[in-house]
Scaffold this motif. Structure first.
Motif, short mmCIF file in Angstrom:
data_model
loop_
_atom_site.label_atom_id
_atom_site.label_comp_id
_atom_site.label_asym_id
_atom_site.label_seq_id
_atom_site.Cartn_x
_atom_site.Cartn_y
_atom_site.Cartn_z
N LYS A 221 56.81 37.34 76.89
CA LYS A 221 57.66 37.86 75.81
C LYS A 221 58.71 36.85 75.35
O LYS A 221 59.87 36.91 75.75
CB LYS A 221 58.33 39.14 76.28
CG LYS A 221 57.33 40.25 76.60
CD LYS A 221 58.03 41.47 77.13
CE LYS A 221 57.02 42.58 77.39
NZ LYS A 221 57.64 43.73 78.04
N SER A 242 54.74 29.69 67.25
CA SER A 242 54.80 31.15 67.26
C SER A 242 53.40 31.77 67.27
O SER A 242 53.11 32.72 67.99
CB SER A 242 55.61 31.61 66.03
OG SER A 242 55.06 32.73 65.44
N TRP A 247 54.52 34.83 69.71
CA TRP A 247 55.95 35.13 69.78
C TRP A 247 56.50 35.34 68.37
O TRP A 247 56.25 34.51 67.47
CB TRP A 247 56.73 33.95 70.40
CG TRP A 247 56.47 33.76 71.87
CD1 TRP A 247 55.95 34.68 72.75
CD2 TRP A 247 56.71 32.57 72.63
NE1 TRP A 247 55.86 34.13 74.01
CE2 TRP A 247 56.33 32.85 73.96
CE3 TRP A 247 57.22 31.31 72.31
CZ2 TRP A 247 56.43 31.90 74.99
CZ3 TRP A 247 57.33 30.37 73.33
CH2 TRP A 247 56.93 30.66 74.65
N THR A 352 53.96 40.95 70.18
CA THR A 352 54.14 40.70 68.75
C THR A 352 53.82 41.94 67.94
O THR A 352 54.52 42.26 66.98
CB THR A 352 53.16 39.62 68.22
OG1 THR A 352 52.92 38.71 69.24
CG2 THR A 352 53.64 38.97 66.98
#
Ligand code: TPP
Length: 568
Positions: A221, A242, A247, A352
């Motif tokens: 996370k 990302s 993320w 996500t």
């Protein structure tokens, strides 16, 4: 030609030429007598573009806007005395937001200082530690040595202003009278040596330290937080990191990352709720760029102060007001992301999806804004501004409304704000400075902020510049109605609300601007697509109490919907 005039001419011409060859293409000049040699020789330089602004406070911010948009150092020139002191607000903003400015102040020579000479103040280190570098220049001479010295100072000024982190430098020039240079054909007459090459390295990562950080952030996370970024090459690397790790990116509007549809954009609303903050507890936070504008985001990060907090800032500094950093990484942002991607595996998880669900629910509510309150008008403004334009938002509520109503993937514009010192001064001029580089600028500014820099409008008239300004006129400081002070009935209006009763139609006439009063969202959208030369002022009259209550209703509803989405 007498010796004195030859000294003045050669010395200043060599300095200006050296600035130019080191990368200065623009100068902003304010009128005055003591600066005569530099002003005339700037005008004469074939490769330097000059702009005129009478008010030095506005001139400083104009140069700031120009430097921000061109990402190049801009020179500022003024006469002696309080003129120079008026640059201070822009110098402060430039220092914190890392914008290269080269401030050139003219001064009396040593024998006329501190002896009651007119227009003489102490200009030595006038901006204190706020200027990255200060030089008291020598009295002009035209010996070979003096000219080598002055050329070197020009190159060095550019070097000091642009070396990371960028910022303002100050050079103080003592001039004896007479001041007029013999400028005719000067740049053909002087011998021009090759410029000094200015070279700096990049902050590159170290293998072992990158391994250590990769181990720390090897969790499910992660949350990426992106504030205003100076290095645009960082954007795609942050997006790739990302994507690979699954993320979410919490993207402040000034990060320029909201062009991408997948970033989080409604967090300022849903992170107001503590249960949601807890449900979205991260295992690591990685932060790039300046501090985001959203207070609820800052409180989210503070609430999770016990998880690793990695701040990546290639240009140095220490941007961590809540003292949360567990790792302060002075490495090029793009290189950092690439190194982490090499070391960490691809990952897809519920994490996500959960953020996306919550964000989408809140965003649906925020999109419902409609009417004549500032939020709804701002939302309409963003929908109607033409593609490829530049938007400059003033401090106070405009930058916050940009944060609330700029929906990811929906608008392809360049975004600007003055978020270094967060002043409500110099905003008209900063926007005009951006327009001076050729960008199609749309500014949104509160009425007190607009009043603060009405003088800046003269810059448009004198330099033939165009832009559109939407003035959100709520008759005073609207932001204070959102703060605890608003409950202080006895003192609120006089000390915080500060209703001025000013309407800007007459100011528009004074400065030769077009003026339109905005009475509906549809009319605003139509006006934003009119093309006019010069400055167009669109003034919308709103009500502070209604603005606050509509925002609060939207936030409340957004939180409710976000909570429901979390439970599904
Ligand atoms: N003076 C300067 C130079 N900068 C500041 N940030 C302040 C004072 C404090 N301040 C912050 S917001 C604000 C003031 C006075 C009110 C701004 O009002 P306005 O521009 O009308 O915007 P609104 O709050 O209505 O959105």
């Amino acid at each position: 030609m007498n010796n004195h005039q030859e000294n003045m001419t050669q010395y200043n011409a060599h300095f200006i030429d050296s600035l130019n060859r080191s990368g200065v293409e623009y100068a902003v000049i304010s009128p005055g007598s003591r600066s005569t040699p530099m002003a005339i020789l700037m005008e004469e330089h074939p490769d330097l573009t000059t702009f005129i602004q009478v008010d030095e406070r506005s001139a400083g911010f104009f140069a700031l806007g120009l430097a921000k948009s061109t990402q190049k150092p801009v020179a500022l020139l003024c006469t002696s005395g309080t003129a120079a002191a008026n640059y201070m607000p822009a110098v402060a903003e430039a220092a914190i937001s890392r914008v290269p400015l080269i401030v050139l102040t003219s001064d009396r020579p040593p024998e006329l200082r501190d002896v009651g000479a007119p227009q003489a103040i102490d200009q030595i280190h006038l901006y204190g530690h706020t200027a990255k570098w200060f030089a008291e220049m020598a009295i002009p001479e035209s010996t070979e040595n003096a000219l080598r010295y002055v050329r070197t100072q020009g190159a060095r000024a550019v070097f000091e202003a642009t070396a990371a982190p960028g910022g303002p430098v100050h050079l103080n020039f003592p001039y004896r009278e007479p001041l007029l240079p013999d400028y005719d054909g000067i740049y053909e007459r002087i011998y021009i040596p090759a410029p000094i090459r200015l070279i700096t390295g990049k902050q590159m990562p170290d293998e072992q330290q990158m391994n250590e950080i990769a181990d720390t952030i090897h969790v499910e996370k992660g949350v990426i937080v992106a504030g205003e970024l100076v290095n645009m090459n960082a954007l795609s690397a942050i997006l790739s990191l990302s994507e690979k790790r699954g993320w979410p990116i919490i993207a402040d509007p000034l990060s320029q990352l909201r062009k991408n549809a997948d970033v989080m954009d409604s967090y300022d609303a849903f992170l107001r709720d503590d249960d949601i903050k807890d449900a979205l507890k991260p295992e690591v936070i990685i932060r790039f760029g300046a501090l985001p504008v959203s207070k609820s985001l800052m409180l989210y990060m503070e609430r999770h102060s016990n998880v690793p907090h990695v701040i990546v800032d290639t240009d140095g500094g220490w941007r961590d007001p809540f003292h949360l950093a567990t790792h302060m990484v002075r490495v090029n942002e793009a290189a950092f992301c690439i190194e982490m991607m090499k070391r960490l595996p691809e990952q897809s998880s519920n994490w996500t999806t959960c953020w996306q669900k919550v964000n989408a629910a809140a965003r649906t509510v925020m999109k419902e804004a409609d009417g004549m309150d500032e939020g709804a008008l701002f939302s309409r403004f963003l929908q109607a501004v033409p593609e490829g334009a530049s938007i400059f938002t003033g401090n106070s509520m405009p930058i916050r409304d940009l944060d609330s109503f700029l929906f990811a993937g929906e608008q392809h514009v360049r975004l600007y704000g003055n978020r270094g010192a967060n002043g409500i001064d110099g905003l008209v001029s900063t926007a005009l400075g951006i327009a001076a580089s050729g960008e199609n600028v749309y500014a949104v500014i509160g009425d007190l902020s607009f009043f603060h820099d009405v003088n800046g409008l003269l810059g448009a008239k004198m330099n033939r510049l165009s832009m559109t300004v939407l003035v959100m006129n709520n008759d005073g400081g609207g932001i204070f109605s959102y703060l605890p002070q608003s409950g202080e009935k006895k003192h609120f209006e006089r000390l915080f609300g500060t209703p001025t009763g000013l309407k800007f139609e007459h100011a528009a006439a004074l400065y030769g601007c077009h003026y339109v009063r905005i009475d509906s969202g549809d009319q605003l959208a139509k006006e934003l697509n009119e093309s006019r030369d010069g400055v167009t002022i669109l003034e919308a009259f709103t009500d502070r109490a209604a603005n606050t209550s509509v925002h609060r209703t939207l936030w409340k509803e957004a939180i409710q919907q976000a909570k429901q989405a979390l439970e599904e």
